[in-house]
Write a protein that holds these residues in place. Structure first.
Motif, short mmCIF file in Angstrom:
data_model
loop_
_atom_site.label_atom_id
_atom_site.label_comp_id
_atom_site.label_asym_id
_atom_site.label_seq_id
_atom_site.Cartn_x
_atom_site.Cartn_y
_atom_site.Cartn_z
N ALA A 18 36.38 48.35 43.59
CA ALA A 18 34.97 48.51 43.24
C ALA A 18 34.31 47.16 43.30
O ALA A 18 34.78 46.21 42.70
N VAL A 19 33.24 47.04 44.04
CA VAL A 19 32.61 45.74 44.25
C VAL A 19 31.16 45.78 43.82
O VAL A 19 30.33 46.34 44.53
N PRO A 20 30.79 45.22 42.67
CA PRO A 20 29.38 45.12 42.37
C PRO A 20 28.67 44.30 43.43
O PRO A 20 29.26 43.43 44.06
N ALA A 21 27.39 44.55 43.61
CA ALA A 21 26.68 44.02 44.76
C ALA A 21 26.01 42.68 44.51
O ALA A 21 25.32 42.18 45.37
N ASN A 22 26.22 42.12 43.34
CA ASN A 22 25.41 40.96 42.99
C ASN A 22 26.12 39.64 43.21
O ASN A 22 26.99 39.51 44.06
N ALA A 23 25.79 38.67 42.40
CA ALA A 23 26.19 37.29 42.65
C ALA A 23 27.69 37.08 42.55
O ALA A 23 28.42 37.86 41.95
N ARG A 87 31.74 37.12 58.55
CA ARG A 87 31.26 36.67 57.24
C ARG A 87 32.35 36.86 56.19
O ARG A 87 33.26 37.69 56.37
N GLU A 88 32.23 36.13 55.12
CA GLU A 88 33.12 36.24 53.97
C GLU A 88 32.26 36.32 52.71
O GLU A 88 31.22 35.67 52.62
N ARG A 89 32.73 37.10 51.75
CA ARG A 89 32.06 37.20 50.47
C ARG A 89 33.10 37.30 49.37
O ARG A 89 34.17 37.86 49.57
N THR A 90 32.78 36.76 48.20
CA THR A 90 33.58 36.99 47.01
C THR A 90 32.66 37.56 45.95
O THR A 90 31.57 37.05 45.71
N LEU A 91 33.12 38.65 45.33
CA LEU A 91 32.27 39.40 44.41
C LEU A 91 33.07 39.81 43.18
O LEU A 91 34.27 40.03 43.25
N PRO A 92 32.40 39.90 42.02
CA PRO A 92 33.12 40.29 40.80
C PRO A 92 33.53 41.75 40.84
O PRO A 92 32.85 42.60 41.42
N TRP A 93 34.63 42.06 40.20
CA TRP A 93 35.16 43.43 40.08
C TRP A 93 35.83 43.57 38.73
O TRP A 93 36.89 42.97 38.49
N LEU A 94 35.22 44.34 37.83
CA LEU A 94 35.74 44.49 36.47
C LEU A 94 36.15 43.11 35.94
O LEU A 94 35.33 42.22 35.83
#
Length: 333
Positions: A18-23, A87-94
């Motif tokens: 699950a990947v929230p879409a924010n910062a 592209r690469e992204r790192t996103l918070p998950w729980l």
């Protein structure tokens, strides 16, 4: 084809990632490095280092290190070698982070997602490899929901999938589920406590599921056995479910209910907030959760998805008068 390659893996990991879409989270730099390392191990078949990093649920999916070797071999055969990182992204998950990489490959015509869900201790909780999907076209992007909808549960739930992009909501690639949601209960960064192979360990299992609006029950199923977590029953996909005709061209689908819990029958009239059943793990579900979507017809896979805007709810502690929950939010009526 690649779809056949990833079908079983995606089936498990759809409800693991699950990947929230924010910062980006505070551990973004470390997660990015770990994600890059795990990706190279995957590409190069370094199973002796990768296998110990996989969570037990993920190891159970592959069964043995040889199973992971076979998966890697299929990736090489069908995708070829990585030719560029888009592209690469790192996103918070729980309580962890997700490393998301979009790349091109020598044997595949379009971009491919490689995504790792990484716990704070470095354990890999989820792995996703799939072609980058496009959202299904829709003529209802500006649609305003006619039925006064409430969230179909009590208490605070986590939006596992929700939103209009495929990144936020994998359902968005399907025309009938273009605006669907998956909800579950998360506490202290997790969805369960205890034995992960037992449905009773999951916080949402057995929680009451409520009618989101007034209407008439036009389809109901309640006799399908609940799955063992991480195993799925593809037919029927909805599992135990209730479909409500709201009488205005809108139909609510509530799926994956607990066996024996459905309290309504065909042609029953329901009011908003009436109990329909309990949250379960039946049908195409890898762990207990509620699937909800709104569409133009009462037939599964034979209608157009409609935006479902809920009224007067809380999202991350803020009051929303009318809105569409998005992935990563904690929501409550």
């Amino acid at each position: 084809m690649i779809r056949a390659l990833i079908k079983n893996l995606m089936a498990l990991l759809v409800l693991t990632v699950a990947v929230p879409a924010n910062a980006q989270g505070a551990g973004a730099t470390q997660v990015r490095q770990s994600g890059r390392t795990y990706t190279q191990w995957l590409y190069n078949g370094v199973v002796d280092l990768l296998w110990p990093r996989l969570a037990p649920k993920l190891q159970a999916h592959f069964a043995t290190p040889e199973g992971l070797h076979a998966f890697i071999a299929q990736i090489k055969t069908q995708l070829g070698r990585e030719t560029s990182v888009v592209r690469e992204r790192t996103l918070p998950w729980l309580d962890g982070e997700v490393y998301h990489r979009t790349a091109t490959f020598s044997r595949f015509p379009g971009p491919v997602w490689v995504q790792w869900t990484i716990a704070p201790d470095g354990v890999v909780q989820g792995l996703l490899v799939k072609p980058e999907p496009a959202p299904a076209p829709s003529r209802h992007l500006d649609y305003q929901t006619r039925t006064p909808l409430r969230l179909p549960f009590a208490g605070e739930w986590f939006v596992f999938w929700g939103g209009r992009s495929v990144m936020k909501n994998y359902h968005a690639a399907a025309p009938d589920q273009r605006f669907a949601y998956d909800f579950l209960v998360a506490r202290e960064g997790g969805t369960h406590s205890g034995d992960p192979s037992s449905n009773q360990s999951y916080f949402c299992f057995g929680e009451p599921i409520l009618a989101p609006g007034d209407g008439t029950v036009v389809a109901v199923e309640g006799s399908i056995a609940d799955n063992i977590p991480a195993q799925m029953n593809y037919r029927p996909s909805l599992g135990n479910h209730v479909i409500i005709d709201h009488g205005n061209g809108e139909h609510s689908f509530l799926a994956h209910l607990q066996r024996g819990s459905v309290q309504v029958k065909l042609d029953d009239t329901v009011r908003s907030g009436n109990r329909l059943g309990r949250c379960g793990n039946s049908g195409r579900s890898s762990e207990p959760h509620l699937h909800y979507h709104l569409q133009t017809t009462p037939r599964f896979r034979a209608g157009e998805g409609l935006p479902a805007q809920f009224l007067d709810y809380q999202a991350d502690g803020k009051t929303v008068a009318r809105g569409e929950p998005t992935r990563g939010q904690m929501v409550a009526p």
